[in-house]
Design a protein around this motif. Structure first.
Motif, PDB file in Angstrom:
ATOM      1  N   GLU A 192      -8.767  -1.701   7.998  1.00  0.00           N
ATOM      2  CA  GLU A 192      -9.769  -2.439   8.778  1.00  0.00           C
ATOM      3  C   GLU A 192     -11.172  -2.193   8.230  1.00  0.00           C
ATOM      4  N   ASN A 193     -11.486  -0.903   7.986  1.00  0.00           N
ATOM      5  CA  ASN A 193     -12.850  -0.586   7.556  1.00  0.00           C
ATOM      6  C   ASN A 193     -13.141  -1.037   6.138  1.00  0.00           C
ATOM      7  N   VAL A 194     -12.204  -0.737   5.247  1.00  0.00           N
ATOM      8  CA  VAL A 194     -12.484  -1.012   3.842  1.00  0.00           C
ATOM      9  C   VAL A 194     -12.372  -2.500   3.531  1.00  0.00           C
ATOM     10  N   LEU A 195     -11.391  -3.144   4.108  1.00  0.00           N
ATOM     11  CA  LEU A 195     -11.169  -4.542   3.731  1.00  0.00           C
ATOM     12  C   LEU A 195     -11.749  -5.533   4.727  1.00  0.00           C
ATOM     13  N   GLY A 196     -12.134  -5.045   5.872  1.00  0.00           N
ATOM     14  CA  GLY A 196     -12.746  -5.942   6.849  1.00  0.00           C
ATOM     15  C   GLY A 196     -11.762  -6.954   7.415  1.00  0.00           C
ATOM     16  N   ILE A 197     -10.528  -6.530   7.634  1.00  0.00           N
ATOM     17  CA  ILE A 197      -9.532  -7.433   8.231  1.00  0.00           C
ATOM     18  C   ILE A 197      -8.841  -6.670   9.367  1.00  0.00           C
ATOM     19  N   HIS A 198      -8.578  -7.338  10.475  1.00  0.00           N
ATOM     20  CA  HIS A 198      -7.917  -6.666  11.596  1.00  0.00           C
ATOM     21  C   HIS A 198      -6.446  -6.433  11.278  1.00  0.00           C
ATOM     22  N   THR A 199      -5.870  -5.429  11.924  1.00  0.00           N
ATOM     23  CA  THR A 199      -4.462  -5.117  11.646  1.00  0.00           C
ATOM     24  C   THR A 199      -3.640  -5.173  12.927  1.00  0.00           C
ATOM     25  N   CYS A 200      -2.396  -5.521  12.760  1.00  0.00           N
ATOM     26  CA  CYS A 200      -1.478  -5.485  13.897  1.00  0.00           C
ATOM     27  C   CYS A 200      -0.147  -4.909  13.407  1.00  0.00           C
ATOM     28  N   PRO A 201       0.137  -3.638  13.750  1.00  0.00           N
ATOM     29  CA  PRO A 201       1.405  -3.063  13.285  1.00  0.00           C
ATOM     30  C   PRO A 201       2.597  -3.783  13.920  1.00  0.00           C
ATOM     31  N   MET A 202       3.527  -4.201  13.111  1.00  0.00           N
ATOM     32  CA  MET A 202       4.717  -4.891  13.608  1.00  0.00           C
ATOM     33  C   MET A 202       5.806  -3.870  13.899  1.00  0.00           C
ATOM     34  N   ASN A 203       5.814  -2.809  13.092  1.00  0.00           N
ATOM     35  CA  ASN A 203       6.704  -1.692  13.400  1.00  0.00           C
ATOM     36  C   ASN A 203       5.899  -0.411  13.242  1.00  0.00           C
ATOM     37  N   TRP A 204       6.483   0.696  13.600  1.00  0.00           N
ATOM     38  CA  TRP A 204       5.733   1.948  13.600  1.00  0.00           C
ATOM     39  C   TRP A 204       6.599   3.059  13.020  1.00  0.00           C
ATOM     40  N   ILE A 249       0.855  -1.194   0.000  1.00  0.00           N
ATOM     41  CA  ILE A 249       0.000   0.000   0.000  1.00  0.00           C
ATOM     42  C   ILE A 249       0.886   1.237   0.000  1.00  0.00           C
ATOM     43  N   ASP A 250       0.486   2.219  -0.808  1.00  0.00           N
ATOM     44  CA  ASP A 250       1.219   3.476  -0.840  1.00  0.00           C
ATOM     45  C   ASP A 250       0.786   4.297   0.384  1.00  0.00           C
ATOM     46  N   GLY A 251       1.742   4.629   1.243  1.00  0.00           N
ATOM     47  CA  GLY A 251       1.445   5.321   2.489  1.00  0.00           C
ATOM     48  C   GLY A 251       0.790   6.681   2.304  1.00  0.00           C
ATOM     49  N   SER A 252       0.984   7.283   1.123  1.00  0.00           N
ATOM     50  CA  SER A 252       0.382   8.600   0.928  1.00  0.00           C
ATOM     51  C   SER A 252      -1.056   8.458   0.442  1.00  0.00           C
ATOM     52  N   LYS A 253      -1.437   7.254   0.075  1.00  0.00           N
ATOM     53  CA  LYS A 253      -2.777   7.083  -0.511  1.00  0.00           C
ATOM     54  C   LYS A 253      -3.685   6.160   0.276  1.00  0.00           C
ATOM     55  N   GLY A 254      -3.128   5.228   1.007  1.00  0.00           N
ATOM     56  CA  GLY A 254      -3.966   4.269   1.728  1.00  0.00           C
ATOM     57  C   GLY A 254      -4.596   3.280   0.762  1.00  0.00           C
ATOM     58  N   VAL A 255      -5.706   2.687   1.184  1.00  0.00           N
ATOM     59  CA  VAL A 255      -6.372   1.718   0.307  1.00  0.00           C
ATOM     60  C   VAL A 255      -7.077   2.513  -0.786  1.00  0.00           C
ATOM     61  N   GLU A 256      -6.632   2.324  -2.023  1.00  0.00           N
ATOM     62  CA  GLU A 256      -7.204   3.100  -3.119  1.00  0.00           C
ATOM     63  C   GLU A 256      -8.424   2.399  -3.699  1.00  0.00           C
ATOM     64  N   PRO A 304      -0.438   7.190  10.263  1.00  0.00           N
ATOM     65  CA  PRO A 304      -0.428   5.711  10.281  1.00  0.00           C
ATOM     66  C   PRO A 304      -1.655   5.094  10.955  1.00  0.00           C
ATOM     67  N   PHE A 305      -2.211   5.792  11.960  1.00  0.00           N
ATOM     68  CA  PHE A 305      -3.422   5.240  12.596  1.00  0.00           C
ATOM     69  C   PHE A 305      -4.578   5.240  11.578  1.00  0.00           C
ATOM     70  N   ASP A 306      -4.643   6.320  10.770  1.00  0.00           N
ATOM     71  CA  ASP A 306      -5.705   6.385   9.755  1.00  0.00           C
ATOM     72  C   ASP A 306      -5.514   5.285   8.711  1.00  0.00           C
ATOM     73  N   LEU A 307      -4.242   5.018   8.382  1.00  0.00           N
ATOM     74  CA  LEU A 307      -3.968   3.971   7.388  1.00  0.00           C
ATOM     75  C   LEU A 307      -4.483   2.618   7.885  1.00  0.00           C
ATOM     76  N   LEU A 308      -4.233   2.341   9.171  1.00  0.00           N
ATOM     77  CA  LEU A 308      -4.685   1.062   9.723  1.00  0.00           C
ATOM     78  C   LEU A 308      -6.211   0.994   9.739  1.00  0.00           C
ATOM     79  N   GLU A 309      -6.820   2.125  10.103  1.00  0.00           N
ATOM     80  CA  GLU A 309      -8.278   2.156  10.171  1.00  0.00           C
ATOM     81  C   GLU A 309      -8.873   1.911   8.786  1.00  0.00           C
ATOM     82  N   ASP A 310      -8.224   2.518   7.802  1.00  0.00           N
ATOM     83  CA  ASP A 310      -8.623   2.364   6.417  1.00  0.00           C
ATOM     84  C   ASP A 310      -8.649   0.878   6.019  1.00  0.00           C
TER      85      ASP A 310
END
Ligand code: G4P
Length: 528
Positions: free
Chosen positions: A157-169, A111-118, A149-155
């Motif tokens: 989760e919401n759009v794809l319906g899969i939980h996320t777990c950041p391994m690094n930050w 995923i492109d960090g500047s765009k999120g889930v396109e 990055p929090f918005d990216l994770l939310e994106d």
């Protein structure tokens, strides 16, 4: 035998999937670089340059800068043997992506960090979630200004319906990008910009180190501390089982272009994923470590190399060991055969192989006998893998050749391209062979058809768009097609096997057909 177990245990087979331009090619090249598979990772394809990545070989892909078909790459790293299946980056080719995912044990989502889930990628990623395989996410381009990055994770989760777990930050982004905090080792891997092109210097600092604040500066240090606290309190914990069943995706932040975070990602990826798992057949499951060889065809590609004019069937080995010249049984063809010119394909480079193991992908010369989903195994095994579903086409057009003298090439071209699964073709009952109805999931597939017929088969075509949007197979065996009572905008067609189908312009006409023809049974998907 122990050699077999050892070899299979080394295998990891994953598909890499992303929106065009998110950095899939760049990441693939960096991964290959770690394995020493290519010497130079600088050949990233670009629309404005003549350089093209090793996995991007079709002419149309080069012109459009998108991947139309998937290719397969293999490299060795730290005792592992890794197969990467590249997938088309555009949702119009989601069906091809789905077939490729059938051959993979896990998927890497870039995923492109500047765009999120396109938007265009949602369908593609959902196809991935549908397969329930482990999905590992790499959020790329952190050296450019990125979303929070929090918005990216939310994106995700919401759009794809899969939980996320950041391994690094990530610590900042763009000009302010300072590196990543590794949650497992509780240390910061810092980033030094160096004009982007080469591998950047890395420095590891413990989160409790006195030097950290100096390294990051007071503001970014405080932000990191706040984020770490938030992360530890909120978010999903890492749960290997949830990852392996495709419910939770571990997320890594990095920058493929600067080669930042790629190696830790690869290392962790290898820890998380498993060697090939048992596969389902219609009569049970096949153990990958079994002595008996078995494989299925997930992709057929004609004219990969114009000079050779050949057709390659790509097979995923599901169990045992493949040896050159071994006799195998083609289940759907019900006959014994020897697979000719077995090869591993690295984009256009082909290497004839002597042996391959469960988890590997091999390409074999196909004289026109294989179809997608076919099983190949040793004679005593005779397992048959479950077929690969076809997607219901959503766009249709009538296709005819311009020059009636080219009839033979037209039929051969449309049939071969359909056998590859690149399009679906149908016939109007009263029409001749010189015209077909083509159905596709994404409209770009029409462009590929036109381009390939012109370039590979030397046939110019006329395409007429049809207004249909829905297709249904008639599953009643004994029905008099001619006596069906249908709305005027419904069309009867046949598939290549002679099955009857209906094309509809709206959901309303589907209900109309069902209401006015008692007992009529319709199905959305054809059987492969
Ligand atoms: P794709 O296969 O997903 O379509 O993407 P690809 O790797 O081709 O990357 C798309 C563009 O993004 C390329 O630039 C590539 O150099 C750039 N890129 C990839 N990863 C990163 C990254 O981590 N950081 C930054 N800043 N850029 C990245 P391009 O201009 O289209 O190609 P080129 O002219 O540089 O070759």
């Amino acid at each position: 035998m122990s050699n077999l177990v050892e070899e299979i245990n080394k295998r990891r087979t994953f598909a890499i999937i992303s929106h065009p331009d998110a950095g899939k090619t760049t990441l693939t090249e960096k991964l290959l670089l770690y394995g020493g598979a290519i010497n130079l990772a600088g050949s990233v394809k670009g629309k404005r340059t003549s350089k093209h990545a090793v996995s991007d070989w079709m002419e149309i892909e080069k012109q459009r800068g998108i991947s139309v078909t998937s290719s397969v790459l293999q490299f060795k790293y730290n005792g592992y043997c890794i197969n990467i299946l590249d997938t088309p980056g555009h949702q119009d080719f989601s069906e091809d992506t789905y077939r490729t995912l059938m051959a993979a044990d896990s998927a890497v989502m870039v995923i492109d960090g500047s765009k999120g889930v396109e938007n265009q990628t949602i369908k593609l990623f959902k196809v991935c979630v549908m397969r329930h395989i482990p999905i590992i996410t790499f959020i790329n381009k952190m050296d450019r200004d990125s979303k929070n990055p929090f918005d990216l994770l939310e994106d995700i989760e919401n759009v794809l319906g899969i939980h996320t777990c950041p391994m690094n930050w990530p610590i900042g982004s763009g000009k302010e990008f300072r590196g990543v905090y590794d949650r497992k080792t509780k240390s910061v891997l810092s980033f030094t910009a160096n004009n982007g092109q080469k591998e950047v210097e890395k420095q590891v600092t413990d989160i409790h180190s006195e030097n950290l604040e100096k390294l990051l500066g007071p503001y970014q240090y405080k932000d990191l501390m706040d984020d770490v606290e938030l992360l530890d309190g909120a978010g999903d914990d890492f749960d290997l089982e949830a990852v392996r069943s495709g419910k939770l995706t571990p997320v890594f932040f990095g920058s493929a272009l600067t080669n930042f975070g790629v190696e830790p990602f690869l290392e962790e990826f290898l820890n998380i994923t498993t060697p090939p798992l048992p596969r389902e057949t219609i009569s049970g499951t096949v153990d990958p470590f079994s002595d008996d060889f078995s494989a299925f065809v997930f992709k057929i590609q004609a004219n990969m190399n114009k000079a050779h004019r050949d057709r390659i069937a790509f097979m995923r080995i599901c169990s045992g060991k493949f040896e050159k010249d071994m006799e195998v049984f083609h289940v759907q063809g019900n006959r014994k055969m020897r697979l000719s010119q077995p090869q591993q394909i690295m984009a256009q480079e082909r290497e004839v192989i002597e042996e391959a193991y469960a988890g590997d992908i091999i390409g074999v010369f196909d004289p026109g006998v294989f179809s997608i989903g076919d099983t190949i195994c040793t004679a005593k095994n005779k397992a048959q893998f479950k077929g690969i579903p076809t997607f219901a086409p959503e766009h249709f057009c009538r296709v005819r050749q311009k020059d009636t003298m080219k009839r033979k090439q037209f039929i051969k071209g449309t049939n071969q391209i359909a056998q590859e699964g690149a399009i679906q073709i149908f016939q109007e009952p009263e029409a001749g062979m010189e015209e077909v109805i083509v159905g596709v999931v994404g409209v770009l597939q029409f462009d590929v058809l036109k381009y390939r017929l012109e370039n590979e088969y030397n046939v110019d075509i006329i395409m007429e768009n049809l207004p249909f949007q829905f297709i249904r197979w008639i599953i009643n065996d004994e029905i008099d097609i001619k006596s069906l009572n249908l709305a005027s905008d419904t069309k009867i067609i046949q598939d290549l096997k002679g099955n009857y189908l209906l094309l509809f312009t709206s959901e309303w006409s589907i209900s109309w057909a069902l209401e006015h023809n008692k007992g009529l049974e319709l199905q959305e998907f054809g059987n492969n």
